[in-house]
Design an enzyme around this catalytic site. Structure first.
Site, PDB file in Angstrom:
ATOM      1  N   GLY A 129       0.836  -1.288   0.079  1.00 57.21           N
ATOM      2  CA  GLY A 129       0.123  -0.053   0.030  1.00 57.21           C
ATOM      3  C   GLY A 129       0.836   1.186   0.135  1.00 57.21           C
ATOM      4  O   GLY A 129       0.617   2.110   0.524  1.00 57.21           O
ATOM      5  N   SER A 168      -4.882  -0.417  13.797  1.00 53.83           N
ATOM      6  CA  SER A 168      -5.635   0.761  13.897  1.00 53.83           C
ATOM      7  C   SER A 168      -6.164   0.915  15.451  1.00 53.83           C
ATOM      8  O   SER A 168      -6.134  -0.261  16.031  1.00 53.83           O
ATOM      9  CB  SER A 168      -6.920   0.685  13.141  1.00 53.83           C
ATOM     10  OG  SER A 168      -7.839   1.632  13.417  1.00 53.83           O
ATOM     11  N   TYR A 178     -13.984  -3.946   9.368  1.00 51.15           N
ATOM     12  CA  TYR A 178     -12.690  -3.161   9.764  1.00 51.15           C
ATOM     13  C   TYR A 178     -12.199  -3.569  11.019  1.00 51.15           C
ATOM     14  O   TYR A 178     -11.035  -3.895  11.318  1.00 51.15           O
ATOM     15  CB  TYR A 178     -12.840  -1.800   9.275  1.00 51.15           C
ATOM     16  CG  TYR A 178     -11.616  -0.957   9.367  1.00 51.15           C
ATOM     17  CD1 TYR A 178     -10.717  -1.134   8.354  1.00 51.15           C
ATOM     18  CD2 TYR A 178     -11.427   0.029  10.366  1.00 51.15           C
ATOM     19  CE1 TYR A 178      -9.351  -0.357   8.692  1.00 51.15           C
ATOM     20  CE2 TYR A 178     -10.219   0.692  10.572  1.00 51.15           C
ATOM     21  CZ  TYR A 178      -9.293   0.331   9.656  1.00 51.15           C
ATOM     22  OH  TYR A 178      -8.183   1.274   9.574  1.00 51.15           O
ATOM     23  N   LYS A 227      -8.797  -5.533  12.126  1.00 54.15           N
ATOM     24  CA  LYS A 227      -7.597  -5.085  12.629  1.00 54.15           C
ATOM     25  C   LYS A 227      -7.344  -5.528  14.005  1.00 54.15           C
ATOM     26  O   LYS A 227      -6.243  -5.713  14.407  1.00 54.15           O
ATOM     27  CB  LYS A 227      -7.749  -3.527  13.130  1.00 54.15           C
ATOM     28  CG  LYS A 227      -7.846  -2.681  11.513  1.00 54.15           C
ATOM     29  CD  LYS A 227      -6.425  -2.955  10.774  1.00 54.15           C
ATOM     30  CE  LYS A 227      -6.463  -2.053   9.603  1.00 54.15           C
ATOM     31  NZ  LYS A 227      -5.062  -2.113   8.847  1.00 54.15           N
ATOM     32  N   ASN A 286      -9.224   9.462   3.920  1.00 54.90           N
ATOM     33  CA  ASN A 286     -10.205  10.019   4.843  1.00 54.90           C
ATOM     34  C   ASN A 286     -10.173  11.838   4.715  1.00 54.90           C
ATOM     35  O   ASN A 286     -10.792  12.287   5.493  1.00 54.90           O
ATOM     36  CB  ASN A 286     -10.057   9.503   6.307  1.00 54.90           C
ATOM     37  CG  ASN A 286      -8.838   9.883   6.642  1.00 54.90           C
ATOM     38  OD1 ASN A 286      -8.100  10.725   6.107  1.00 54.90           O
ATOM     39  ND2 ASN A 286      -8.369   9.198   7.728  1.00 54.90           N
TER      40      ASN A 286
HETATM   41  N1  LIG Z   1      -5.871   7.175   7.484  1.00 57.12           N
HETATM   42  C1  LIG Z   1      -6.012   6.854   8.850  1.00 57.12           C
HETATM   43  O1  LIG Z   1      -6.616   7.575   9.592  1.00 57.12           O
HETATM   44  C2  LIG Z   1      -5.775   5.270   9.458  1.00 57.12           C
HETATM   45  C3  LIG Z   1      -6.074   5.185  10.783  1.00 57.12           C
HETATM   46  C4  LIG Z   1      -5.864   3.811  11.268  1.00 57.12           C
HETATM   47  C5  LIG Z   1      -5.234   2.770  10.557  1.00 57.12           C
HETATM   48  N2  LIG Z   1      -5.092   3.193   8.891  1.00 57.12           N
HETATM   49  C6  LIG Z   1      -4.422   2.106   8.424  1.00 57.12           C
HETATM   50  O2  LIG Z   1      -3.214   2.441   7.877  1.00 57.12           O
HETATM   51  C7  LIG Z   1      -3.100   1.942   6.731  1.00 57.12           C
HETATM   52  C8  LIG Z   1      -2.891   2.872   5.462  1.00 57.12           C
HETATM   53  O3  LIG Z   1      -3.836   3.705   5.331  1.00 57.12           O
HETATM   54  P1  LIG Z   1      -4.052   4.909   4.340  1.00 57.12           P
HETATM   55  O4  LIG Z   1      -4.997   5.894   5.280  1.00 57.12           O
HETATM   56  O5  LIG Z   1      -2.682   5.524   4.221  1.00 57.12           O
HETATM   57  O6  LIG Z   1      -4.963   4.397   3.405  1.00 57.12           O
HETATM   58  P2  LIG Z   1      -4.685   4.882   1.708  1.00 57.12           P
HETATM   59  O7  LIG Z   1      -5.981   4.463   1.184  1.00 57.12           O
HETATM   60  O8  LIG Z   1      -4.535   6.346   1.534  1.00 57.12           O
HETATM   61  O9  LIG Z   1      -3.664   4.101   1.304  1.00 57.12           O
HETATM   62  C9  LIG Z   1      -3.919   2.619   1.034  1.00 57.12           C
HETATM   63  C10 LIG Z   1      -2.965   2.032  -0.132  1.00 57.12           C
HETATM   64  O10 LIG Z   1      -3.371   0.832  -0.127  1.00 57.12           O
HETATM   65  C11 LIG Z   1      -3.555   0.527  -1.427  1.00 57.12           C
HETATM   66  N3  LIG Z   1      -4.338  -0.751  -1.729  1.00 57.12           N
HETATM   67  C12 LIG Z   1      -5.545  -0.909  -1.591  1.00 57.12           C
HETATM   68  N4  LIG Z   1      -6.029  -2.226  -1.587  1.00 57.12           N
HETATM   69  C13 LIG Z   1      -4.982  -2.694  -2.238  1.00 57.12           C
HETATM   70  C14 LIG Z   1      -4.793  -4.106  -2.837  1.00 57.12           C
HETATM   71  N5  LIG Z   1      -5.948  -5.080  -2.775  1.00 57.12           N
HETATM   72  N6  LIG Z   1      -3.583  -4.547  -3.120  1.00 57.12           N
HETATM   73  C15 LIG Z   1      -2.420  -3.724  -2.912  1.00 57.12           C
HETATM   74  N7  LIG Z   1      -2.515  -2.311  -2.519  1.00 57.12           N
HETATM   75  C16 LIG Z   1      -3.851  -1.910  -2.123  1.00 57.12           C
HETATM   76  C17 LIG Z   1      -4.329   1.533  -2.146  1.00 57.12           C
HETATM   77  O11 LIG Z   1      -4.088   1.578  -3.614  1.00 57.12           O
HETATM   78  C18 LIG Z   1      -3.371   2.762  -1.348  1.00 57.12           C
HETATM   79  O12 LIG Z   1      -2.284   3.051  -1.973  1.00 57.12           O
HETATM   80  C19 LIG Z   1      -4.432   0.906   6.163  1.00 57.12           C
HETATM   81  O13 LIG Z   1      -4.022  -0.347   6.657  1.00 57.12           O
HETATM   82  C20 LIG Z   1      -5.219   1.809   7.366  1.00 57.12           C
HETATM   83  O14 LIG Z   1      -6.236   0.733   7.759  1.00 57.12           O
HETATM   84  C21 LIG Z   1      -5.237   4.254   8.596  1.00 57.12           C
END
Ligand SMILES: NC(=O)c1ccc[n+]([C@@H]2O[C@H](COP(=O)([O-])OP(=O)(O)OC[C@H]3O[C@@H](n4cnc5c(N)ncnc54)[C@H](O)[C@@H]3O)[C@@H](O)[C@H]2O)c1
Length: 257
Positions: A16, A146, A159, A163, A197
């Protein structure tokens, strides 16, 4: 910087990694000296991410992969190790969330969420660890979980549950692989401003609730999650395994008064 905080000569895989937290992690690992394999399903953004780290080279490569397919996830560590000659770090960051009321929660979304958030990290950790053990032991696995593993957010049953499962997977791996010097830890972000988000954060009625419940009074940036991930990969963290570091501005302390 202390030599304990550098990653020269190490090869890292980050899932990701095309945007958001994953890109910040890839950039952080690269800045600490690691060679980095960026993995993502979105081709154009992946190419841009690779370019932002100096372009495809001996030190940086992009891997287009849909990790919700088990055979793709399983083959990834081997592909990276073949290309770079070794694998020392794997960061499972790719994740998804569906938003549905529980009474109507679709099985297909539940399964898609678990495929990406739990099964892919399971397969990547397992295959990466085999390579690490064959290399003579040592290595670091980090799973991005998370605060949803601790707090049950509404309309996000898959979700939240995925997690929480990833936290216990992290501890289970740490329990079994410590003997090989392979460490496995998690970083649990609170609210972080990413493409996932950012619009939602600006307009949602829950925004003031989030800020009120966060002792630090603001949400995080991708770098705030990348920093503890990089730390966990460095020799400075060599006695840390099975840990969950919350990068959440204090949200999970609970409100108290
Ligand atoms: N942003 C937040 O507030 C937040 C909070 C808690 C946890 N997280 C966790 O952090 C991690 C990253 O979150 P983010 O906000 O940067 O997300 P994001 O959506 O900005 O980025 C996620 C990335 O994963 C890639 N992805 C999605 N499906 C995929 C697949 N099937 N195969 C390969 N790549 C894939 C997407 O293309 C994207 O580039 C996630 O696991 C999310 O659950 C985020």
């Amino acid at each position: 910087m202390s030599t304990d905080l550098v990653l020269d000569g190490q090869v890292a895989l980050v899932t990701g990694a095309a945007q958001g937290i994953g890109l910040a992690i890839a950039a952080g690992l690269r800045a600490a000296g690691a060679q980095v394999a960026l993995v993502d399903v979105q081709e154009e953004m992946l190419n841009e991410a690779v370019e932002s780290l100096g372009g495809q080279s001996d030190d940086v490569r992009g891997y287009l992969a849909d990790l919700s397919l088990p055979e793709i996830a399983q083959s990834l560590p081997g592909r990276v190790a073949d290309d770079f000659g070794q694998l020392d770090i794997a960061v499972n960051n790719a994740g998804r969330r569906g938003v549905y009321a529980f009474l109507d929660y679709p099985l297909a979304d539940w399964e898609r969420t678990f495929a990406l958030n739990v099964t892919a990290p399971f397969l990547i950790c397992r295959e990466a660890a085999k390579i690490m053990v064959a290399q003579g032991g040592g290595g670091s696995l980090v799973n991005v979980t998370s605060v949803a593993a601790d707090l049950a957010f509404g309309n996000r049953a898959a979700y939240n549950s995925s997690k929480a499962a990833l936290v216990m997977l992290t501890k289970s791996i740490a329990r079994e692989l410590g003997v090989h010097g392979v460490r496995c830890n998690a970083v649990a972000p609170g609210i972080v401003e990413t493409p996932l988000n950012s619009e939602y954060l600006r307009d949602s009625p829950v925004t003031p609730v989030i800020l009120d419940g966060t002792p630090m009074g603001h949400w995080g940036q991708p770098e705030d999650v990348a920093a503890p991930v990089v730390f966990l990969c460095t020799p400075a963290a060599k006695f840390i395994t099975g840990a969950v570091i919350h990068a959440d501005g204090g949200w999970t302390t609970g409100k108290g008064y």
